[in-house]
Design a protein around this motif. Structure first.
Motif, PDB file in Angstrom:
ATOM      1  N   SER A 122     -27.846  -5.118 -27.751  1.00 52.29           N
ATOM      2  CA  SER A 122     -26.925  -6.180 -27.341  1.00 52.29           C
ATOM      3  C   SER A 122     -25.960  -5.746 -26.248  1.00 52.29           C
ATOM      4  O   SER A 122     -25.332  -6.602 -25.600  1.00 52.29           O
ATOM      5  CB  SER A 122     -26.130  -6.694 -28.549  1.00 52.29           C
ATOM      6  OG  SER A 122     -25.185  -5.718 -28.982  1.00 52.29           O
ATOM      7  N   LEU A 123     -25.821  -4.444 -26.017  1.00 49.62           N
ATOM      8  CA  LEU A 123     -24.966  -3.976 -24.915  1.00 49.62           C
ATOM      9  C   LEU A 123     -25.492  -4.450 -23.568  1.00 49.62           C
ATOM     10  O   LEU A 123     -24.749  -4.469 -22.576  1.00 49.62           O
ATOM     11  CB  LEU A 123     -24.856  -2.450 -24.943  1.00 49.62           C
ATOM     12  CG  LEU A 123     -24.157  -1.845 -26.173  1.00 49.62           C
ATOM     13  CD1 LEU A 123     -24.203  -0.330 -26.116  1.00 49.62           C
ATOM     14  CD2 LEU A 123     -22.711  -2.335 -26.276  1.00 49.62           C
ATOM     15  N   LEU A 124     -26.758  -4.849 -23.521  1.00 55.38           N
ATOM     16  CA  LEU A 124     -27.330  -5.410 -22.299  1.00 55.38           C
ATOM     17  C   LEU A 124     -26.668  -6.738 -21.928  1.00 55.38           C
ATOM     18  O   LEU A 124     -26.843  -7.223 -20.805  1.00 55.38           O
ATOM     19  CB  LEU A 124     -28.835  -5.615 -22.464  1.00 55.38           C
ATOM     20  CG  LEU A 124     -29.681  -4.341 -22.644  1.00 55.38           C
ATOM     21  CD1 LEU A 124     -31.117  -4.722 -22.974  1.00 55.38           C
ATOM     22  CD2 LEU A 124     -29.620  -3.486 -21.382  1.00 55.38           C
ATOM     23  N   ALA A 125     -25.904  -7.305 -22.855  1.00 56.25           N
ATOM     24  CA  ALA A 125     -25.196  -8.554 -22.568  1.00 56.25           C
ATOM     25  C   ALA A 125     -24.270  -8.401 -21.371  1.00 56.25           C
ATOM     26  O   ALA A 125     -24.035  -9.367 -20.619  1.00 56.25           O
ATOM     27  CB  ALA A 125     -24.401  -8.998 -23.795  1.00 56.25           C
ATOM     28  N   PHE A 126     -23.745  -7.205 -21.163  1.00 53.73           N
ATOM     29  CA  PHE A 126     -22.832  -6.993 -20.031  1.00 53.73           C
ATOM     30  C   PHE A 126     -23.564  -7.152 -18.701  1.00 53.73           C
ATOM     31  O   PHE A 126     -22.989  -7.632 -17.712  1.00 53.73           O
ATOM     32  CB  PHE A 126     -22.173  -5.621 -20.138  1.00 53.73           C
ATOM     33  CG  PHE A 126     -21.199  -5.524 -21.275  1.00 53.73           C
ATOM     34  CD1 PHE A 126     -20.009  -6.233 -21.249  1.00 53.73           C
ATOM     35  CD2 PHE A 126     -21.479  -4.759 -22.391  1.00 53.73           C
ATOM     36  CE1 PHE A 126     -19.107  -6.170 -22.296  1.00 53.73           C
ATOM     37  CE2 PHE A 126     -20.588  -4.675 -23.446  1.00 53.73           C
ATOM     38  CZ  PHE A 126     -19.398  -5.389 -23.406  1.00 53.73           C
ATOM     39  N   LEU A 127     -24.838  -6.750 -18.654  1.00 52.03           N
ATOM     40  CA  LEU A 127     -25.628  -6.957 -17.442  1.00 52.03           C
ATOM     41  C   LEU A 127     -25.885  -8.451 -17.226  1.00 52.03           C
ATOM     42  O   LEU A 127     -25.853  -8.935 -16.090  1.00 52.03           O
ATOM     43  CB  LEU A 127     -26.958  -6.206 -17.540  1.00 52.03           C
ATOM     44  CG  LEU A 127     -26.890  -4.680 -17.538  1.00 52.03           C
ATOM     45  CD1 LEU A 127     -28.293  -4.093 -17.685  1.00 52.03           C
ATOM     46  CD2 LEU A 127     -26.237  -4.166 -16.258  1.00 52.03           C
TER      47      LEU A 127
END
Length: 402
Positions: A122-127
């Motif tokens: 879910s850290l890919l949400a920042f991209l």
């Protein structure tokens, strides 16, 4: 770091699926967008058939006894909404079966591994927020109508993308809901003695990505337990330094936002929730105002108590005080129902002060977001009851041939 993602190798696929199912049924974006409570019926049928034809279960007499008491307490008030009662029974039956399939040790370890995997992805949400990446899948739609872009393992609010708000909601409708599951995973990792430096760093990154004040505070709360229990001065120093950096670079700006401007509305909303539940409890101490009647009773009561304009301001109560709301709905006997949840049997190896410390954590966690009316609460409640009264259970394996 690879040890943090070991659930595939150390647990059966069915067990992983069952724990993941619990998480998805607990008001995830999949639950809100596509299924809601209707999904409880096929899930119950699936688990029932699994109990008959597939998996050996232990039917605990004390769990069945407690569940009957739970239902009796809810039914004491004749104003219980019928639909709420039916969904409660379904959730209880599902919880009983799941707890029978999986002991707490297995459930909690799988839960931790899953939330670490989901949280890392879910850290890919920042991209997504930075580049405004589109998704080929149908949007998630939260209960309040907000749209979130669907990236299978996480969702991203359209508002976050439009206004460049770098917060992580995971597979839930907002960061504050996601932090409930992150903190449960962190809590389980601690009580199972499986917290390591890499895992701690990973939990730190995931909880900070939510920018949830409640989540960061509770992370600090549990980190203090780690600091004081570790014998290694080096590890203690690392944990303390890491969290101090978190406070400096994340928590202070977030608190500044929360308490200066519109952010304060979130805190006031929770205060108003607690006030409404407390006043309703005083008006209905014995039987409560009726299970599942928050909209029918608490909303008009809150409008009168706070004033219509104040109630519908930025500080509008949202019913986030799950535990105190539950007590106000079912009455004083609800306090007894909550005892196994707040003082669970799976903590029996810990000393009294540590149990009280963890009880405070569970109360704060579940009284800032309302998950009391979803399966994760019943699961933790039933695990808390198991062996609470006795250690006696009846092994049960149905005859495959009828």
């Amino acid at each position: 770091m690879l040890s943090s993602f070991s659930c595939v190798s150390r647990f059966k696929a069915l067990d992983i699926f069952l724990v993941f199912l619990v998480m998805m049924l607990s008001k995830s974006l999949y639950f809100e967008s596509f299924f809601n409570n209707v999904i409880l019926i096929p899930v119950f049928i699936f688990l029932f058939l699994l109990a008959i034809f597939g998996t050996r279960v232990n039917i605990s007499l004390q769990i069945l006894f407690f569940s009957l008491i739970f239902l009796f307490v809810v039914l004491l008030n004749s104003d219980v909404r019928a639909l709420s009662y039916v969904t409660l029974m379904l959730r209880l039956f599902i919880a009983i079966l799941l707890v029978s399939f999986l002991n707490f040790d297995k459930f909690s370890k799988i839960f931790t591994d899953i939330i670490l995997v989901l949280g890392t992805i879910s850290l890919l949400a920042f991209l997504v927020i930075f580049f405004g990446i589109e998704s080929p899948f149908p949007d998630f739609v939260a209960t309040d109508g907000r749209h979130l872009r669907n990236f299978i393992f996480f969702g991203v609010s359209e508002n976050f993308i439009e206004y460049k708000i770098y917060r992580n909601s995971g597979l839930w409708w907002e960061p504050g809901a996601f932090q409930i599951f992150i903190m449960l995973g962190f809590f389980f990792s601690i009580i199972n003695g499986e917290i390591t430096k890499p895992k701690y760093f990973l939990f730190t990154a995931i909880i900070l990505s939510t920018q949830s004040t409640a989540g960061i505070f509770l992370f600090f709360f549990l980190s203090l337990h780690l600091v004081f229990k570790k014998n290694s001065h080096i590890q203690t120093s690392l944990l303390l330094l890491l969290f101090l950096f978190s406070v400096i670079f994340i928590l202070i700006p977030e608190l500044d936002y929360k308490f200066n401007g519109n952010g304060m509305a979130s805190a006031n909303s929770r205060i108003n929730d607690g006030l409404i539940s407390f006043e309703l409890f005083l008006d209905n101490i014995l039987l409560g105002y009726g299970y599942g009647n928050q909209i029918e009773v608490a909303v008009p009561f809150g409008e009168k108590l706070l004033g219509y304009s104040n109630y519908h301001s930025f500080s509008k109560p949202t019913g986030s005080d799950g535990l105190t709301m539950f007590i106000s709905q079912v009455g004083v006997f609800g306090i007894l129902i909550l005892l196994p949840f707040l003082y669970p049997s799976y903590l029996k190896s810990y000393g009294l002060l540590t149990k009280i410390y963890f009880s405070a954590f569970l109360f704060l966690l579940f009284n800032t977001q309302n998950f009391v009316f979803f399966i994760i609460f019943e699961i933790l409640l039933i695990y808390g009851v198991k062996e609470f009264l006795t250690n006696y259970s009846v092994p049960y394996k149905p005859n495959r041939h009828g």
